[in-house]
Design an enzyme around this catalytic site. Structure first.
Site, mmCIF file in Angstrom:
data_model
loop_
_atom_site.group_PDB
_atom_site.id
_atom_site.type_symbol
_atom_site.label_atom_id
_atom_site.label_comp_id
_atom_site.label_asym_id
_atom_site.label_seq_id
_atom_site.Cartn_x
_atom_site.Cartn_y
_atom_site.Cartn_z
ATOM 1 N N ASN A 54 -1.515 19.427 -21.309
ATOM 2 C CA ASN A 54 -1.846 18.594 -22.469
ATOM 3 C C ASN A 54 -1.900 19.389 -23.768
ATOM 4 O O ASN A 54 -2.444 18.917 -24.768
ATOM 5 C CB ASN A 54 -3.195 17.891 -22.235
ATOM 6 N N HIS A 71 -1.535 17.738 -27.122
ATOM 7 C CA HIS A 71 -1.629 16.298 -26.895
ATOM 8 C C HIS A 71 -2.899 15.677 -27.480
ATOM 9 O O HIS A 71 -2.950 14.467 -27.655
ATOM 10 C CB HIS A 71 -1.535 15.981 -25.398
ATOM 11 N N HIS A 97 -1.723 12.554 -29.164
ATOM 12 C CA HIS A 97 -2.102 11.186 -28.757
ATOM 13 C C HIS A 97 -2.784 10.457 -29.911
ATOM 14 O O HIS A 97 -2.576 9.254 -30.107
ATOM 15 C CB HIS A 97 -3.054 11.220 -27.555
ATOM 16 N N GLU A 119 8.363 19.006 -25.368
ATOM 17 C CA GLU A 119 7.695 19.333 -24.098
ATOM 18 C C GLU A 119 8.284 20.616 -23.511
ATOM 19 O O GLU A 119 7.587 21.391 -22.848
ATOM 20 C CB GLU A 119 7.815 18.169 -23.091
ATOM 21 N N LYS A 165 6.196 23.172 -14.070
ATOM 22 C CA LYS A 165 5.393 21.972 -13.778
ATOM 23 C C LYS A 165 5.048 21.932 -12.290
ATOM 24 O O LYS A 165 3.918 21.605 -11.912
ATOM 25 C CB LYS A 165 6.122 20.705 -14.218
ATOM 26 N N LYS A 191 2.154 11.393 -11.565
ATOM 27 C CA LYS A 191 1.355 10.471 -12.373
ATOM 28 C C LYS A 191 2.175 9.212 -12.616
ATOM 29 O O LYS A 191 3.293 9.293 -13.132
ATOM 30 C CB LYS A 191 1.003 11.097 -13.727
ATOM 31 N N HIS A 231 6.739 10.174 -28.735
ATOM 32 C CA HIS A 231 5.692 10.991 -28.116
ATOM 33 C C HIS A 231 5.884 12.483 -28.419
ATOM 34 O O HIS A 231 4.971 13.165 -28.881
ATOM 35 C CB HIS A 231 5.701 10.728 -26.606
ATOM 36 N N GLU A 240 -5.439 16.930 -11.508
ATOM 37 C CA GLU A 240 -5.983 17.310 -12.813
ATOM 38 C C GLU A 240 -7.502 17.451 -12.798
ATOM 39 O O GLU A 240 -8.191 16.878 -13.642
ATOM 40 C CB GLU A 240 -5.531 16.322 -13.898
ATOM 41 N N ARG A 255 -4.273 21.727 -14.383
ATOM 42 C CA ARG A 255 -3.224 20.787 -14.821
ATOM 43 C C ARG A 255 -3.443 20.332 -16.270
ATOM 44 O O ARG A 255 -2.497 19.939 -16.953
ATOM 45 C CB ARG A 255 -3.136 19.581 -13.869
ATOM 46 N N ARG A 275 0.829 -1.232 0.000
ATOM 47 C CA ARG A 275 0.000 0.000 0.000
ATOM 48 C C ARG A 275 0.851 1.265 0.000
ATOM 49 O O ARG A 275 0.432 2.325 0.460
ATOM 50 C CB ARG A 275 -0.957 0.025 1.192
#
Ligand code: NAD
Ligand code: GLY
Length: 364
Positions: free
Chosen positions: A245, A248, A252, A185, A227, A143, A265, A237, A241, A121
């Site tokens: 993206n 993106h 994506h 980025e 960031k 993330k 990417h 998010e 946040r 955990r």
């Protein structure tokens, strides 16, 4: 304790942490053990380059080191690799005081963070990013996760590290294409948050391409500051946040429709940023001149900026359909982060259907 060049704080109360940015593991990695076990996770490219050096430092800092190496590449962001890290954790007798150390790019970071956040955990987690993308983006903000056969990043947890140790010297061995992909980025932060930073990038294309250590130290620090600020405002998010993206939605979709690995990417995001800038001109009055500056900077950095640089014959229909299944889409309608002026964006923007294809056709 060794001096570090720069420190950026991610201000999340009792889950806050420092990002140390400098040269040499010794100068940036600050954590100390007390006979506690560290599971050092790396990949098959990075481990032979930096695994021993990092393990030796951890040993000097009073950690008992266990090592795990996964195959390099996106395919390792899998539940099978999570199971293999749990196997290492159990055979190495990791307990609640132990730490998982991610040495590598975003793949190793996302994978190890998910293992750290779920084993017993949650045990401590330390990020040692070695790709530019991981330094400026994936190692900061918590993330973590893995892919499923059905899609990318479908399983994961928000789980913050206790420290991020950025040794800029590791960038020397990063393949050029990976390095430039991370640069997309970097440009993104200028577009979404900091117009003077964007100008600084425009004036430093040659040193950036030559990986000048001083320029790298300052750009990596600035990206981490931005960031950190965004994540501190909206860790999970639910709002701002989402601006991270930018580029993106189409990015994506390109990765998805062309097959992962065809374009890296950052390469896909580069084309996506040019597309977002075009939509911004049409929908939000973003200046055409600034949109052209974005395209010029990305192209000068050696990144793809148009349709002609996408893999052969990827049809608009496939991209549009991939955008509909984007995680951020609402009822299959994609939403966008769009520019108002350089350095400032809005998120959750709707775009009229006809503008979507028109903006794609406008890409060279
Ligand atoms: P990666 O981890 O696959 O690294 C790219 C390649 O460079 C790999 O082959 C790796 O072995 C190699 N490499 C890394 N550092 C090196 C070095 N110093 N010298 C030589 N080779 C080196 O990919 P990436 O671009 O770092 O990360 C992409 C991943 O990050 C994706 O899975 C993406 O989903 C994830 N990501 C996560 C977040 C987040 O917030 N968690 C944000 C952006 C991207
Ligand atoms: N890379 C996007 C985020 O961390 O939210």
């Amino acid at each position: 304790m060794c001096e570090v060049s720069r420190t950026v704080r991610v201000d999340l109360g009792d889950r806050g942490y420092d990002i140390h940015i400098g040269r040499g593991f010794d100068s940036v990695l600050q954590s100390e053990g007390s006979g506690t076990t560290a599971l050092l996770v790396s990949d098959s490219n990075v481990d032979p380059l930096y695994g021993d050096r990092c393990a030796e430092l951890l040993t000097r800092r009073n950690f008992k080191v266990e090592r795990a190496v996964v195959p390099a590449g996106e395919a390792s962001k899998s539940l099978e690799c999570i199971q293999s890290l749990f196997d290492h954790a159990i055979s190495g007798r990791l307990d609640r005081r132990s730490i998982v150390v991610a040495l590598g790019g975003g793949v190793v970071g996302d994978l190890s963070g998910f293992a750290a956040g779920t084993y017993l955990r949650g045990v401590k987690f330390l990020q040692v990013p070695t790709s530019l993308l991981a330094m400026v983006d994936s190692s900061v903000g918590g993330k973590t996760g893995v892919n499923l056969p059905q899609g990318k990043n479908l399983v994961g947890v928000f789980y913050q590290p206790v420290e991020v140790a950025v040794d800029l010297d590791t960038l020397a061995t990063l393949p050029d294409r990976e390095y430039l992909s991370g640069m997309a980025e970097v440009v993104k932060y200028g577009v979404i948050w900091d117009a003077p930073f964007f100008e600084m990038l425009e004036s430093n294309v040659a040193p950036l391409r030559a990986r000048d250590p001083d320029v790298l130290a300052s750009i990596v620090s600035r990206c981490c500051e931005i960031k950190a600020e965004v994540v501190a405002q909206d860790e999970r998010e639910s709002g701002v946040r989402a601006i991270l993206n930018y580029g993106h939605t189409l990015g994506h979709a390109i990765e998805n429709a062309c097959g992962y690995g065809q374009l890296l990417h950052g390469e896909a995001v580069s084309v996506g940023m040019v597309y977002a800038a075009e939509l911004s001109c049409v929908c939000r009055g973003f200046s055409r001149e600034d949109a052209d500056r974005i395209t010029r900077l990305l192209a000068a950095l050696g990144l793809p900026v148009g349709r002609s640089q996408l893999p052969d014959g990827v049809p608009w229909k496939a991209l549009r359909s991939a955008m509909a299944s984007d995680k951020k889409a609402r009822s299959a309608i994609p939403t966008f982060v769009l520019s108002d002026v350089m350095g400032s964006v809005a998120f959750n923007c709707d775009v009229p259907e006809d503008a979507l294809e028109a903006a794609f056709s406008a890409l060279v």
